[in-house]
Design a protein around this motif. Sequence first.
Motif, PDB file in Angstrom:
ATOM      1  N   TYR A  15       0.706  -1.203   0.184  1.00 40.34           N
ATOM      2  CA  TYR A  15       0.024   0.029  -0.016  1.00 40.34           C
ATOM      3  C   TYR A  15       0.919   1.146  -0.233  1.00 40.34           C
ATOM      4  O   TYR A  15       1.659   1.166   0.918  1.00 40.34           O
ATOM      5  N   GLY A  16       0.449   2.185  -1.104  1.00 37.03           N
ATOM      6  CA  GLY A  16       1.766   3.389  -0.985  1.00 37.03           C
ATOM      7  C   GLY A  16       2.779   2.747  -1.857  1.00 37.03           C
ATOM      8  O   GLY A  16       2.695   1.955  -2.575  1.00 37.03           O
ATOM      9  N   ARG A  17       3.871   3.544  -1.567  1.00 31.01           N
ATOM     10  CA  ARG A  17       5.085   3.352  -2.228  1.00 31.01           C
ATOM     11  C   ARG A  17       5.956   2.324  -1.741  1.00 31.01           C
ATOM     12  O   ARG A  17       5.672   1.845  -0.522  1.00 31.01           O
ATOM     13  N   VAL A  18       6.572   1.226  -2.633  1.00 26.99           N
ATOM     14  CA  VAL A  18       7.318   0.381  -2.433  1.00 26.99           C
ATOM     15  C   VAL A  18       8.513   0.593  -1.610  1.00 26.99           C
ATOM     16  O   VAL A  18       9.240   1.520  -2.191  1.00 26.99           O
ATOM     17  N   VAL A  76      11.144 -10.235  -2.298  1.00 30.11           N
ATOM     18  CA  VAL A  76      10.404 -10.019  -1.245  1.00 30.11           C
ATOM     19  C   VAL A  76      10.183  -8.488  -0.961  1.00 30.11           C
ATOM     20  O   VAL A  76      11.336  -7.894  -0.996  1.00 30.11           O
ATOM     21  N   TYR A  77       8.957  -7.903  -0.667  1.00 34.31           N
ATOM     22  CA  TYR A  77       8.896  -6.753  -0.186  1.00 34.31           C
ATOM     23  C   TYR A  77       9.319  -6.709   1.413  1.00 34.31           C
ATOM     24  O   TYR A  77       8.636  -7.462   2.139  1.00 34.31           O
ATOM     25  N   GLN A  82       7.002  -1.065   5.584  1.00 35.21           N
ATOM     26  CA  GLN A  82       5.885  -1.025   4.370  1.00 35.21           C
ATOM     27  C   GLN A  82       4.497  -1.195   5.026  1.00 35.21           C
ATOM     28  O   GLN A  82       4.478  -2.207   6.001  1.00 35.21           O
ATOM     29  N   LEU A  83       3.770  -0.749   4.436  1.00 31.36           N
ATOM     30  CA  LEU A  83       2.296  -0.753   4.666  1.00 31.36           C
ATOM     31  C   LEU A  83       1.620  -1.702   3.511  1.00 31.36           C
ATOM     32  O   LEU A  83       2.392  -1.843   2.382  1.00 31.36           O
ATOM     33  N   TYR A  84       0.731  -2.487   3.717  1.00 34.95           N
ATOM     34  CA  TYR A  84       0.277  -3.689   3.156  1.00 34.95           C
ATOM     35  C   TYR A  84      -1.329  -3.400   2.876  1.00 34.95           C
ATOM     36  O   TYR A  84      -1.832  -3.065   4.034  1.00 34.95           O
ATOM     37  N   VAL A  85      -1.925  -4.022   2.040  1.00 29.30           N
ATOM     38  CA  VAL A  85      -3.402  -4.268   2.042  1.00 29.30           C
ATOM     39  C   VAL A  85      -3.760  -5.450   2.224  1.00 29.30           C
ATOM     40  O   VAL A  85      -3.047  -6.270   1.574  1.00 29.30           O
ATOM     41  N   CYS A  86      -4.429  -6.074   3.120  1.00 30.74           N
ATOM     42  CA  CYS A  86      -4.708  -7.247   3.335  1.00 30.74           C
ATOM     43  C   CYS A  86      -6.263  -7.423   3.810  1.00 30.74           C
ATOM     44  O   CYS A  86      -6.859  -6.543   4.364  1.00 30.74           O
ATOM     45  N   GLN A  87      -7.068  -8.716   3.492  1.00 30.77           N
ATOM     46  CA  GLN A  87      -8.067  -8.860   3.919  1.00 30.77           C
ATOM     47  C   GLN A  87      -8.312  -9.738   5.292  1.00 30.77           C
ATOM     48  O   GLN A  87      -7.604 -10.400   5.561  1.00 30.77           O
ATOM     49  N   ASP A  88      -9.408  -9.144   6.023  1.00 29.90           N
ATOM     50  CA  ASP A  88      -9.638  -9.874   7.151  1.00 29.90           C
ATOM     51  C   ASP A  88     -10.773 -11.062   6.894  1.00 29.90           C
ATOM     52  O   ASP A  88     -11.191 -10.926   6.054  1.00 29.90           O
TER      53      ASP A  88
END
Length: 186
Positions: A15-18, A76-77, A82-88
């Motif tokens: 999420y956002g820049r790498v 690998v990030y 680092q911020l990520y998007v992930c589902q609950d």
Amino acid sequence: YLQPATDTPFGAIPYGRVISLQKYRKDASAGRIYPGDFVILEADGNVAPATAGALNLIGVAAEGSAGSTADTEVLVYDSPEQLYVCQDDGDTTAMDETSIGGNADLIAGVGLTPTDRSQHEIDSSSLTNATANLAIKGLHPMELDSGRAGFATASGQQRKWIVKINEHLDKVVNATVSGSVGPQGV
């Protein structure tokens, strides 16, 4: 798969820049890695798919790698920032606005071979103020856009969240001062 209010696990995506994308080795003993899988750094310096409750998370796989394949490199990030998007998973506990600032463990589901998609997701029932795999930073903006459902109000209503790896190998959580972090010196 990145759609609001749907049950379509995909692991995690930046999420956002790498901040950092590095190559890591995967040995033949490691299982298949799917793009979006959280990965650990093993004692031998190779990466492997994370399991639930893993404490040595190094990041998220940017690409996949077949299981039992020796001498493979995997992108690998890997930045602890680092911020990520992930589902609950939304199975028994609805994550709502009060979830922001909390922590939760991941569910390390086995990926889907036909789609080459990770099935890692946030374990909503593990939400806590204590240390856990992931720090919940906020609900993804697409969930709040005009006409969208917003925060979940009951179990079974999965949402996409912005998270950060809380138990990253390159940072240490000080048990005496909650939330304090510092470099591990790896």
